[in-house]
Design a protein around this motif. Structure first.
Motif: not given
Lengths: 270, 270, 270, 270
Positions: D118, D120, D137, D141-145, D148, D151-152, D155
């Motif tokens: 986390x 970021x 992981x 953390x959820x898989x979705x987090x 994401x 993705x940081x 991106x």
């Protein structure tokens, strides 16, 4: 340190059936038995794919009182006939000590569902029975509590207990449960109970059942229990996670390949 | 949006007793009833401190089959007499549908323990009873599943269900469970069930029971259920979390002060 | 056994401010500072309701890289002026060691968010600072890990650490997080850190923030931190859980009543 | 529905190295690099057993500020020489954006540990780098987090992200973490990131690393990352879960058999 698994033996149709004896059991069938025809069609399909044991719910545990609760006693009239015709033994769940005497003559193995793992009065009754017990782990049971629940049956006089990992409850919403294969590897290393894995409830998503079946074999499971339905979308319960015959057949072929790579084979014959 | 709580009413010793009617119930007593003298001594002690309802286990659920399982039927001979003498109603747990007929005449409220929240056959039987049910939340039940479990009783015809938050299972090892007071605030806002909080099981540590009792009142609980023993170290079960009379008396005084600050009072009279 | 809390002291606008000294701190403000006008309006509203300390995000941590990330440095131009005008000190979060030097002159307390509780390099830097640190618990940190994270700051030379409980991650979907007030009671009994509770993140539901604020006071918290927005629906972040001024005012009145019942008062003056 | 994995490619010692391209990567080495000799001895041992990539901590994240924190910059003087001599690329962790420029020239892949998933600001910096990132992981953390967080990096301009499952935090105390292989099967079905599994942290028990490595291959992992030490009991960190060379060699032979049964092979060559 490694414990040797103590196999569970039973007889069916005049032949011995062994679980936990080295071969990999494949238990398959519907979540709920919906009718004689439904059970027969499903049993034929899963047997053709390589399953060796039938599963099917007669009494169901449902979170909401308004959900379908199983067809109950009315199934008892035809299950023995179907099993003989297909030549597959059956595991089914009891949800109340008062059901045991009715169901015991019709099934080869009795399942205790995860919601009943802490139902010690039920476990004590099953300890007096001469029939293998498939004890599912509760949603949030520690491995130690699960072993102690099995001990309620064993101390009652029935040593034929198999443990079934079906996923635990965590914060993760992507899957219905989190299949805890660590527990399988741990139980194989530290206890003598045969261990069965349920990737259907353990994932709740059809596309994950194949990979997680292979993973379960890698972790050392003695068998798999998988929900299959001729037409999953029409299933009266667990429609979202049932496999059709084609999906199930494809998975069993891969499971067989992995088992052989580890010196094992699918089967319940000695 | 706020739901109005539907109170549960019963009669005891010729007087009405109300739970969830605005006053704060204080239910206290031993984890297990150990003997007539033990129950009497405990009942006197908790009553003197301000408790209004007695708790005490007759049949116990224990994780290990070798742990003390309660004194069972032998308690039924003296509990009614003790209750009358002390003038306090009693809540006690059933762990099997077959116990209901035995215990029902001896207790004013029947507790379903957390291990039995998913025991739907038991809940269906309790739905046929005319007696309040204190339904504890399972270790890892979602609030929605808990409400649905209560619905099994209500749909059976018995609307007198109280929900009891007793802590959930998380990764945190400092406390025995994690008391989820969010659930209490949620249930008060969104359902009409009275809500009781069990800080004894919810923390498992005597020094936290006081602060968490006050917290429960702040969250809106309709009552507390607390384990008290004349000599906690000698308790046959839950010795680690029982309070002695001095600790309990001190806590109830503070609970009373917080309740009054919120316009409420300890009591079960209308 | 009970540890005495070591208060954190600072100076603002020529006056002493004390946290953890017996009085109950009420820290309130927006999740993110959106503009000078927005901060000023919010500060006036929360002060009128009884808040004693201002919160407001300058740099935000957001799960998705495409979410609003805070207005950053541009806020630094006006926050000091707003604080002086309203006469309230400010706590704001840093998310990177490289932000510390920029922000340190503009805030009275630095928040470490839950996602950064394990960011030990950041904690080591904050250990070199002469400014109180509000250390939020990570989603799934054990209490022991949380205390050890605080020790990174303390061992660096900065003893002014406050711990902030903001909810942990469990299987329960009804609330955004599960506010763990057991941890508050535990920390008050076993450590000397002041403890602040965040019922906004701890519940994620406006209707639960009031009851859980009262619960936090009951559990022994030294203060509350609450998200307030003049028009919650227009908030650029956490719109779902922000309170409006009327809701916040009502809650603080009840908090004050419970605090007084326990011999305490809202305030940050010595 | 099945996504095709996008392989990560790099060059080392004049040869291409591919992760996620169908072959199974075996990344092995010590938790912390303790000295030049220690790294060399470990690298030789794991290479002989079939490992294709080296792991080794230079900067360590430790829960307690008083634990060993890694040898830091002093390792940078010898790692390049050891890697060339053994002909194995290296993955190592950064714990602070300010370390990136120092370490980037000395490693072929940068690991983000679970405590920094986390972080970021760190992920944004790594998005500017031309080097593969192994993103572990977070505990909870959820898989979705987790996606994401990846993705940081993406991106920011760096698409070479591999996801590493290392176990999540649950209520189960038997194992250090609960290895969530559901997440591996899910990521393989629904994203294009290569997925690596860490059975060392995922179990924390040497006797479970073998079965869970096989399980990971069954679940579809693109590689394994395993802690190995010449003499585990002498390890400066994670001594309890490191394998010795004999244990590691035995596991890799079985992993290879299961991989071949699924039409795959251990390796990182194209």
């Amino acid at each position: 340190m490694m414990h040797k698994t103590r196999p569970v033996r039973l007889n069916f149709n005049g032949k011995p059936v062994v679980l936990g004896g080295g071969r990999l059991a494949v238990i398959a069938g519907p979540c709920s038995i919906e009718s004689r025809e439904h059970l027969l069609e499903t049993a034929r399909g899963v047997k053709a794919a390589g399953a060796t044991f039938l599963r099917g719910g007669i009494y169901k545990m449902r979170t909401a009182p308004t959900s379908f609760q199983g067809i109950g006693e009315s199934a008892l009239g035809f299950v023995s006939e179907v099993k003989r015709e297909i030549d597959m033994p059956l595991v089914s769940e009891v949800t109340d000590p008062r059901q045991i005497s009715d169901i015991a003559d019709h099934v080869e193995m009795i399942q205790v569902g995860s919601r009943n793992m802490y139902n010690y009065e039920l476990l004590k009754e099953l300890g007096r029975l001469k029939k293998p017990i498939l004890l599912k782990r509760a949603f949030a049971a520690t491995v130690d509590e699960w072993i102690k629940a099995a001990d309620y049956v064993v101390k009652g006089g029935n040593e034929d207990v198999l443990l079934c990992e079906r996923g635990i409850r965590t914060f993760e919403p992507t899957t219905r449960n989190t299949l805890d294969l660590n527990s399988v590897a741990y139980l194989k290393a530290h206890t003598s109970f045969p261990v069965i894995v349920d990737p259907s409830h353990g994932t709740g998503r059809p596309e994950l059942i194949g990979p997680m079946s292979l993973a379960a074999v890698g972790a050392g499971a003695d068998g798999l229990i998988i929900e299959v339905h001729p037409r999953p979308k029409e299933a009266l319960s667990d429609a979202d996670q049932a496999l059709d015959f084609a999906q199930f057949t494809d998975i069993i072929a891969k499971v067989s390949a992995v088992a052989r790579a580890l010196g094992r084979e699918i089967g319940t014959q000695p």
